[in-house]
Write a protein that holds these residues in place. Structure first.
Motif, mmCIF file in Angstrom:
data_model
loop_
_atom_site.group_PDB
_atom_site.id
_atom_site.type_symbol
_atom_site.label_atom_id
_atom_site.label_comp_id
_atom_site.label_asym_id
_atom_site.label_seq_id
_atom_site.Cartn_x
_atom_site.Cartn_y
_atom_site.Cartn_z
ATOM 1 N N PRO B 52 0.794 -1.243 0.000
ATOM 2 C CA PRO B 52 0.000 0.000 0.000
ATOM 3 C C PRO B 52 0.823 1.288 0.000
ATOM 4 C CG PRO B 52 -0.145 -1.123 2.124
ATOM 5 C CD PRO B 52 0.529 -2.070 1.188
ATOM 6 N N VAL B 53 2.033 1.249 0.567
ATOM 7 C CA VAL B 53 2.855 2.474 0.638
ATOM 8 C C VAL B 53 4.224 2.190 0.011
ATOM 9 C CG1 VAL B 53 3.622 4.366 2.138
ATOM 10 C CG2 VAL B 53 1.715 2.924 2.864
ATOM 11 N N PRO B 54 4.264 2.045 -1.316
ATOM 12 C CA PRO B 54 5.537 1.653 -1.920
ATOM 13 C C PRO B 54 6.642 2.693 -1.721
ATOM 14 C CG PRO B 54 3.894 2.193 -3.601
ATOM 15 C CD PRO B 54 3.189 2.197 -2.290
ATOM 16 N N ASP B 55 7.836 2.214 -1.500
ATOM 17 C CA ASP B 55 9.034 3.054 -1.386
ATOM 18 C C ASP B 55 8.928 4.155 -0.337
ATOM 19 O OD1 ASP B 55 10.351 1.557 -3.354
ATOM 20 O OD2 ASP B 55 9.215 2.623 -4.902
ATOM 21 N N TYR B 56 8.273 3.871 0.755
ATOM 22 C CA TYR B 56 8.190 4.822 1.864
ATOM 23 C C TYR B 56 7.669 6.187 1.419
ATOM 24 C CZ TYR B 56 11.018 1.226 4.060
ATOM 25 O OH TYR B 56 11.485 0.029 4.527
ATOM 26 N N SER B 57 6.669 6.166 0.536
ATOM 27 C CA SER B 57 6.082 7.420 0.090
ATOM 28 C C SER B 57 4.566 7.264 0.117
ATOM 29 C CB SER B 57 6.575 7.735 -1.330
ATOM 30 O OG SER B 57 6.048 8.962 -1.747
ATOM 31 N N MET B 58 3.914 7.993 1.014
ATOM 32 C CA MET B 58 2.471 7.847 1.192
ATOM 33 C C MET B 58 1.730 8.328 -0.049
ATOM 34 S SD MET B 58 0.232 6.694 3.210
ATOM 35 C CE MET B 58 0.755 6.533 4.901
ATOM 36 N N PRO B 59 0.960 7.433 -0.682
ATOM 37 C CA PRO B 59 0.250 7.860 -1.884
ATOM 38 C C PRO B 59 -0.807 8.911 -1.540
ATOM 39 C CG PRO B 59 -0.205 5.526 -1.385
ATOM 40 C CD PRO B 59 0.698 6.039 -0.319
ATOM 41 N N GLY B 60 -1.063 9.802 -2.481
ATOM 42 C CA GLY B 60 -2.088 10.824 -2.259
ATOM 43 C C GLY B 60 -1.524 12.116 -1.696
ATOM 44 N N ILE B 61 -0.245 12.089 -1.280
ATOM 45 C CA ILE B 61 0.366 13.330 -0.802
ATOM 46 C C ILE B 61 1.343 13.808 -1.875
ATOM 47 C CG2 ILE B 61 1.798 14.402 0.987
ATOM 48 C CD1 ILE B 61 0.714 12.322 2.959
ATOM 49 N N LYS B 62 1.084 14.993 -2.411
ATOM 50 C CA LYS B 62 1.867 15.485 -3.547
ATOM 51 C C LYS B 62 3.291 15.854 -3.163
ATOM 52 C CE LYS B 62 -1.412 16.825 -7.063
ATOM 53 N NZ LYS B 62 -2.580 17.693 -6.887
ATOM 54 N N ASN B 63 3.417 16.529 -2.022
ATOM 55 C CA ASN B 63 4.747 16.945 -1.575
ATOM 56 C C ASN B 63 5.568 15.715 -1.180
ATOM 57 O OD1 ASN B 63 6.832 17.655 0.427
ATOM 58 N ND2 ASN B 63 6.039 19.723 0.167
ATOM 59 N N GLY B 72 6.856 7.343 7.097
ATOM 60 C CA GLY B 72 7.739 7.001 8.215
ATOM 61 C C GLY B 72 6.994 6.979 9.535
ATOM 62 N N LEU B 73 6.131 7.985 9.731
ATOM 63 C CA LEU B 73 5.329 8.075 10.960
ATOM 64 C C LEU B 73 4.436 6.847 11.099
ATOM 65 C CD1 LEU B 73 4.103 9.721 13.377
ATOM 66 C CD2 LEU B 73 2.469 10.633 11.728
ATOM 67 N N VAL B 74 3.713 6.530 10.025
ATOM 68 C CA VAL B 74 2.782 5.395 10.044
ATOM 69 C C VAL B 74 3.535 4.090 10.316
ATOM 70 C CG1 VAL B 74 1.218 4.016 8.601
ATOM 71 C CG2 VAL B 74 1.079 6.521 8.555
ATOM 72 N N GLY B 75 4.643 3.896 9.609
ATOM 73 C CA GLY B 75 5.417 2.670 9.772
ATOM 74 C C GLY B 75 5.961 2.508 11.182
ATOM 75 N N THR B 76 6.486 3.593 11.738
ATOM 76 C CA THR B 76 7.062 3.538 13.082
ATOM 77 C C THR B 76 6.006 3.149 14.112
ATOM 78 O OG1 THR B 76 8.622 5.252 12.411
ATOM 79 C CG2 THR B 76 8.426 4.846 14.763
ATOM 80 N N ILE B 77 4.818 3.745 13.983
ATOM 81 C CA ILE B 77 3.730 3.440 14.926
ATOM 82 C C ILE B 77 3.291 1.974 14.773
ATOM 83 C CG2 ILE B 77 1.366 4.028 15.635
ATOM 84 C CD1 ILE B 77 3.087 6.395 16.183
ATOM 85 N N ILE B 78 3.138 1.523 13.528
ATOM 86 C CA ILE B 78 2.695 0.132 13.314
ATOM 87 C C ILE B 78 3.720 -0.841 13.899
ATOM 88 C CG2 ILE B 78 2.198 -1.662 11.575
ATOM 89 C CD1 ILE B 78 1.161 0.524 9.737
ATOM 90 N N VAL B 79 5.003 -0.606 13.605
ATOM 91 C CA VAL B 79 6.056 -1.503 14.107
ATOM 92 C C VAL B 79 6.049 -1.509 15.638
ATOM 93 C CG1 VAL B 79 8.557 -1.809 14.300
ATOM 94 C CG2 VAL B 79 7.529 -1.407 12.063
ATOM 95 N N PHE B 80 5.911 -0.324 16.233
ATOM 96 C CA PHE B 80 5.860 -0.242 17.700
ATOM 97 C C PHE B 80 4.712 -1.102 18.234
ATOM 98 C CE2 PHE B 80 3.939 1.501 21.509
ATOM 99 C CZ PHE B 80 5.012 1.459 22.388
ATOM 100 N N CYS B 81 3.525 -0.909 17.653
ATOM 101 C CA CYS B 81 2.337 -1.619 18.141
ATOM 102 C C CYS B 81 2.502 -3.136 18.021
ATOM 103 C CB CYS B 81 1.091 -1.179 17.381
ATOM 104 S SG CYS B 81 0.626 0.516 17.748
ATOM 105 N N ILE B 82 3.038 -3.596 16.890
ATOM 106 C CA ILE B 82 3.165 -5.047 16.703
ATOM 107 C C ILE B 82 4.202 -5.636 17.659
ATOM 108 C CG2 ILE B 82 3.805 -6.877 15.074
ATOM 109 C CD1 ILE B 82 2.452 -5.317 12.926
ATOM 110 N N ALA B 83 5.343 -4.971 17.799
ATOM 111 C CA ALA B 83 6.390 -5.497 18.679
ATOM 112 C C ALA B 83 5.923 -5.456 20.142
ATOM 113 C CB ALA B 83 7.680 -4.711 18.497
#
Lengths: 211, 104
Positions: B52-63, B72-83
């Protein structure tokens, strides 16, 4: 060192998936046996930190970049089995959500960065601690073990690529260990930076290692 | 314990959000070797899944910078929650094991 789909042939990735699957099962069991209240939040924090730090590619020679792996750091902080679990968590999320590493190569990546990177790297650290002693020895030993963990993971990756018939062993082994010898210096420096930061602010967190 | 979680997570999130835009975009060690030794094409069009988020770039955000930071924010939170969740799960299962061991 995240291998994409297509680099490994079926026999290789299947075998490595089986090995890593077994290692994860053993690690879950071992971690469950020894895990204490204090380690649980550190599992989350360490995994989150490693994920974030792996995003920071730093330039190395010749238009190449490298990034932190974190296997040895995770194992020094929480023990070798929990280290495997932390690396596995990071690698699964990177693969399934960020397309970083292929699904078929996930077992291989867990083997390279979890089993070799964290587990083997940790025991290199343990052995070094018996040889090199002194007030700064944990940092020296952590540096050497981290550096070696990167070289060994890169070598394992080369072997896997050659068994798959993707590239001859000699070619990939020289190229992969060569570039990772430089990346490994970054690995060692980041590992000691984190350990000395923790030692300064919360030295008790360096006593959580278990299993 | 709460302070440890907040501080630790804050550091990880700060790295993912504020430092990740500074990351080198050069190919990494393996990718570079694959390029130099001519086997990069082995991976072309071979992806088994579409993440869903290829190459660490959130789709739908132009900048581009913002897309990377959000990823990065989303990934860090998900990894924290799972671990963290794995730890909680293993701990929950542990007491019965301890009992079994002591009763032996």
């Amino acid at each position: 060192m995240h291998i994409p789909d297509g680099f490994l042939d079926t026999k290789t990735w299947l075998a490595l998936t089986a090995v890593s699957g077994t290692a994860i099962a053993v690690s879950l069991k071992q971690t469950g046996k020894t895990l204490g209240e204090k380690q649980i939040p550190m599992m989350g924090i360490t995994a989150a930190f490693i994920f974030a730090a792996q995003m920071l590619n730093f330039p190395v020679a010749g238009g190449t970049s490298g990034h932190f792996m974190g296997g040895v750091l995770a194992a020094i902080l929480l023990g070798p089995f929990t280290g495997i679990l932390i690396m596995t968590t990071v690698l699964i999320i990177q693969c399934l959500i960020f397309q970083d590493g292929g699904v078929t190569a996930l077992g291989a990546s867990i083997f390279n960065m979890g089993i070799i990177g964290a587990f083997v790297g940790y025991y290199i650290y343990v052995i070094l601690n018996k040889i090199i002693k002194g007030s700064k020895s944990i940092f020296i030993n952590a540096f050497i073990a981290s550096w070696m963990s990167i070289i060994l993971a890169a070598a394992a990756c080369s072997v896997e690529l050659s068994i798959s018939g993707t590239v001859p062993l000699k070619t990939s082994l020289i190229a992969m260990t060569g570039v990772h010898a430089i990346i490994g210096i970054g690995e060692g420096l980041i590992t000691i930076a984190v350990l000395s930061f923790i030692k300064k602010v919360r030295p008790d967190l360096l006593e959580l290692r278990h299993g | 314990m709460k302070k440890l979680i907040i501080t630790g997570l804050f550091i990880a999130v700060a790295i993912a959000v504020f430092l990740s835009p500074l990351a080198s975009s050069h190919p990494d060690g393996l990718e570079k070797v694959a390029e130099d030794k001519n086997f990069l094409q082995a991976a072309e069009e071979k992806e088994i899944i579409k993440a869903p988020v290829p190459d660490y770039s959130m789709p739908g955000i132009k900048n581009e910078t913002a897309a990377g930071s959000v990823a990065g924010l989303v990934g860090t939170i998900i990894v924290f929650c799972i671990a963290y969740g794995t730890g909680l799960f293993l701990k929950k299962k542990a007491p019965s094991k301890v009992k079994r061991q002591t009763s032996k």
